[in-house]
Design an enzyme around this catalytic site. Structure first.
Site, PDB file in Angstrom:
ATOM      1  N   ASN A   1      -2.041  13.042  -4.178  1.00  0.00           N
ATOM      2  CA  ASN A   1      -2.963  13.037  -5.129  1.00  0.00           C
ATOM      3  C   ASN A   1      -3.421  14.623  -4.594  1.00  0.00           C
ATOM      4  O   ASN A   1      -3.453  15.386  -5.674  1.00  0.00           O
ATOM      5  CB  ASN A   1      -4.418  12.561  -4.915  1.00  0.00           C
ATOM      6  CG  ASN A   1      -4.362  11.113  -5.797  1.00  0.00           C
ATOM      7  OD1 ASN A   1      -4.067  11.288  -7.165  1.00  0.00           O
ATOM      8  ND2 ASN A   1      -4.276  10.238  -4.948  1.00  0.00           N
TER       9      ASN A   1
ATOM     10  N   ASP B   1       0.968  -1.264  -0.118  1.00  0.00           N
ATOM     11  CA  ASP B   1       0.052  -0.136   0.077  1.00  0.00           C
ATOM     12  C   ASP B   1       0.631   1.379   0.170  1.00  0.00           C
ATOM     13  O   ASP B   1       1.636   1.199   0.638  1.00  0.00           O
ATOM     14  CB  ASP B   1      -0.935  -0.104   1.174  1.00  0.00           C
ATOM     15  CG  ASP B   1      -2.042   1.059   1.232  1.00  0.00           C
ATOM     16  OD1 ASP B   1      -2.988   0.819   1.269  1.00  0.00           O
ATOM     17  OD2 ASP B   1      -1.438   2.222   1.505  1.00  0.00           O
TER      18      ASP B   1
ATOM     19  N   ASP C   1      -1.955   9.132 -10.875  1.00  0.00           N
ATOM     20  CA  ASP C   1      -2.060   7.896 -11.734  1.00  0.00           C
ATOM     21  C   ASP C   1      -0.831   7.577 -12.224  1.00  0.00           C
ATOM     22  O   ASP C   1      -0.568   6.373 -12.449  1.00  0.00           O
ATOM     23  CB  ASP C   1      -3.278   8.410 -13.185  1.00  0.00           C
ATOM     24  CG  ASP C   1      -4.734   8.242 -12.365  1.00  0.00           C
ATOM     25  OD1 ASP C   1      -5.030   8.081 -11.349  1.00  0.00           O
ATOM     26  OD2 ASP C   1      -5.566   8.604 -13.502  1.00  0.00           O
TER      27      ASP C   1
ATOM     28  N   HIS D   1      -4.514  14.510  -9.308  1.00  0.00           N
ATOM     29  CA  HIS D   1      -4.823  13.213  -9.643  1.00  0.00           C
ATOM     30  C   HIS D   1      -4.129  12.680 -10.760  1.00  0.00           C
ATOM     31  O   HIS D   1      -3.938  11.241 -10.710  1.00  0.00           O
ATOM     32  CB  HIS D   1      -6.558  13.207 -10.033  1.00  0.00           C
ATOM     33  CG  HIS D   1      -7.022  12.056  -9.649  1.00  0.00           C
ATOM     34  ND1 HIS D   1      -7.305  10.905 -10.862  1.00  0.00           N
ATOM     35  CD2 HIS D   1      -7.488  11.208  -8.661  1.00  0.00           C
ATOM     36  CE1 HIS D   1      -7.937   9.906 -10.561  1.00  0.00           C
ATOM     37  NE2 HIS D   1      -8.148   9.876  -8.917  1.00  0.00           N
TER      38      HIS D   1
ATOM     39  N   GLU E   1      -4.870   2.170  -4.264  1.00  0.00           N
ATOM     40  CA  GLU E   1      -3.385   2.064  -4.275  1.00  0.00           C
ATOM     41  C   GLU E   1      -3.076   1.164  -3.664  1.00  0.00           C
ATOM     42  O   GLU E   1      -1.852   1.105  -2.842  1.00  0.00           O
ATOM     43  CB  GLU E   1      -2.985   3.773  -3.614  1.00  0.00           C
ATOM     44  CG  GLU E   1      -3.977   4.045  -2.612  1.00  0.00           C
ATOM     45  CD  GLU E   1      -3.766   3.825  -1.405  1.00  0.00           C
ATOM     46  OE1 GLU E   1      -4.828   3.098  -0.651  1.00  0.00           O
ATOM     47  OE2 GLU E   1      -2.710   4.091  -0.580  1.00  0.00           O
TER      48      GLU E   1
HETATM   49  P1  GH3 Z   1      -1.568   5.637   3.990  1.00  0.00           P
HETATM   50  O1  GH3 Z   1      -0.294   5.999   4.342  1.00  0.00           O
HETATM   51  O2  GH3 Z   1      -2.306   5.454   5.634  1.00  0.00           O
HETATM   52  O3  GH3 Z   1      -1.908   4.437   3.300  1.00  0.00           O
HETATM   53  O4  GH3 Z   1      -2.403   7.029   3.652  1.00  0.00           O
HETATM   54  P2  GH3 Z   1      -3.299   7.157   2.207  1.00  0.00           P
HETATM   55  O5  GH3 Z   1      -3.313   8.555   2.022  1.00  0.00           O
HETATM   56  O6  GH3 Z   1      -2.125   6.284   1.280  1.00  0.00           O
HETATM   57  O7  GH3 Z   1      -4.562   6.059   2.356  1.00  0.00           O
HETATM   58  P3  GH3 Z   1      -5.913   6.663   2.245  1.00  0.00           P
HETATM   59  O8  GH3 Z   1      -6.839   5.437   1.905  1.00  0.00           O
HETATM   60  O9  GH3 Z   1      -6.514   7.511   2.745  1.00  0.00           O
HETATM   61  O10 GH3 Z   1      -6.026   7.308   0.533  1.00  0.00           O
HETATM   62  C1  GH3 Z   1      -5.811   6.705  -0.512  1.00  0.00           C
HETATM   63  C2  GH3 Z   1      -5.837   7.550  -1.724  1.00  0.00           C
HETATM   64  O11 GH3 Z   1      -5.796   6.930  -2.924  1.00  0.00           O
HETATM   65  C3  GH3 Z   1      -7.133   8.357  -1.809  1.00  0.00           C
HETATM   66  C4  GH3 Z   1      -7.714   8.101  -3.415  1.00  0.00           C
HETATM   67  O12 GH3 Z   1      -7.854   9.233  -3.944  1.00  0.00           O
HETATM   68  C5  GH3 Z   1      -6.228   7.654  -3.803  1.00  0.00           C
HETATM   69  N1  GH3 Z   1      -6.564   6.827  -5.093  1.00  0.00           N
HETATM   70  C6  GH3 Z   1      -7.273   5.583  -5.010  1.00  0.00           C
HETATM   71  N2  GH3 Z   1      -7.328   5.202  -6.384  1.00  0.00           N
HETATM   72  C7  GH3 Z   1      -6.712   5.972  -7.178  1.00  0.00           C
HETATM   73  C8  GH3 Z   1      -6.439   6.038  -8.722  1.00  0.00           C
HETATM   74  O13 GH3 Z   1      -6.889   5.317  -9.460  1.00  0.00           O
HETATM   75  N3  GH3 Z   1      -5.635   7.255  -8.952  1.00  0.00           N
HETATM   76  C9  GH3 Z   1      -5.226   8.126  -8.308  1.00  0.00           C
HETATM   77  N4  GH3 Z   1      -4.469   9.210  -8.877  1.00  0.00           N
HETATM   78  N5  GH3 Z   1      -5.507   8.191  -6.811  1.00  0.00           N
HETATM   79  C10 GH3 Z   1      -6.238   7.074  -6.468  1.00  0.00           C
HETATM   80 MG    MG Z   2      -2.261   4.324   1.261  1.00  0.00          MG
END
Ligand code: GH3
Ligand code: MG
Length: 307
Positions: free
Chosen positions: A185, A177, A194, A190, A221
């Site tokens: 992001n 992760d 990606d 965004h 992610e």
């Molecule tokens: P942690 O270190 O605890 O994992 O914090 P985090 O910010 O990585 O975790 P959190 O679950 O709060 O956020 C995950 C983020 O991933 C939020 C979401 O917008 C982003 N995300 C998920 N899928 C995609 C994608 O396909 N593209 C992009 N650009 N961002 C994505």
């Molecule tokens: Mg994360």
């Protein structure tokens, strides 16, 4: 859920000026089901409500919440993130367009626009959306990264689980992760997010060498790596290698408290010999608990179950 409109594309028009909405709506209503919103908040609500739009035409300059902010919010909400957005704007400098594309829009239509050209572009994006949706339903491949997707993981995990049980071989699972990816992001956009996801995916893929190893995009992610016939020591070492290779990508992340560059946390588990109580789900759950622990301990590390 089947509706009377099944098959007719839904277009959401967002503009604070009623005449602008009227012009577009009149041009589109013969071919599409048209929804309208005159404020950012209403647009966000309209994007979530059934029937969800297949395409959003979004005015950039609006009072209160502007189009960029609306787009940002759409893209960070899993319910709306895959709806294509076209910006409609009089602001057409390269910087404006770059900002829009980085927020994840698919196209720009600059005002004043020619209706036939605008309609042609809208038709193209709706066709692409329909094709993407159809592929997604059939596909075992994640659209963004090209990795195997969750559907593929379920199938392969089931098979490998049975094989490991039958042959008495160990089976290891890692969950990878990205650390502080929401902040990535939020600060870099965004679109940049990606690109980062694709780089991480490629690194994971390149770091695995055995033909039976499988890396999948599990969601957002988060990636799951399946390692058949791999004991705990080897799986841990591999986890560390995956993690280090991602650090080596050297993707700047000024908003992470765990490292100056993009890093990952990894939770892992190994079943030396599978017992009756085990299942693919229970192994994933164990790995997920370890991931949580890795986050708690400060991120940018690999944590494994001890037995
Ligand atoms: P942690 O270190 O605890 O994992 O914090 P985090 O910010 O990585 O975790 P959190 O679950 O709060 O956020 C995950 C983020 O991933 C939020 C979401 O917008 C982003 N995300 C998920 N899928 C995609 C994608 O396909 N593209 C992009 N650009 N961002 C994505
Ligand atoms: Mg994360």
């Amino acid at each position: 859920m089947m509706t009377a409109n099944e098959g007719i594309p839904v277009v959401l028009i967002v503009d604070d000026v009623p005449t602008n909405i009227k012009v577009l709506a009149n041009a589109l209503r013969h071919e599409y089901r048209v929804k309208v919103a005159s404020r950012g908040e209403d647009a966000l609500r309209g994007a979530r409500l059934e029937p969800q739009p297949d395409l959003i035409l979004l005015d950039v300059m609006m009072p209160e919440m502007d189009g960029y902010e609306v787009c940002r919010r759409l893209k960070s909400d899993p319910v709306t993130e895959f709806i294509p957005v076209i910006f409609i704007t009089a602001r057409d400098t390269d910087e404006d367009q770059e900002l829009g594309f980085n927020l994840g829009c698919v196209d720009y239509i600059t005002k004043p626009f020619s209706l036939p050209i605008a309609k042609a572009r809208i038709r193209t994006h709706l066709r692409l959306k329909r094709q993407t949706d159809a592929l997604e339903r059939l596909s075992h491949i994640d659209q963004l990264t090209g990795l195997a997707n969750r559907r593929q993981l379920v199938t392969t995990f089931g098979m490998e689980f049975k094989r490991a049980a039958r042959e008495g071989l160990p089976l290891s699972v890692l969950i990878v992760d990205i650390d502080h990816f929401k902040d990535y992001n939020d600060h870099y956009g965004h679109g940049a997010g990606d690109v980062c996801l694709c780089q991480v995916a490629l690194s994971l893929m390149k770091s695995l060498s055995r033909p039976g190893d499988l890396v999948t995009r599990y969601g957002g992610e988060e990636f799951v790596v399946l390692l058949p016939a791999t004991n705990r020591a080897d799986a841990y070492a591999l986890g560390e290698r995956l993690r280090e290779n991602i650090l080596q990508l050297n993707i700047p992340h000024a908003f992470s408290s765990s490292a100056p560059v993009v890093s990952v946390s990894i939770g892992g588990t190994t079943a030396d010999t599978l017992i009756d109580a085990d299942s693919p789900e229970s192994l994933l759950e164990r790995a997920d608990k370890m991931l949580y622990r890795a986050k708690e301990m400060g991120r940018n590390r690999t944590v494994f179950t001890t037995t």
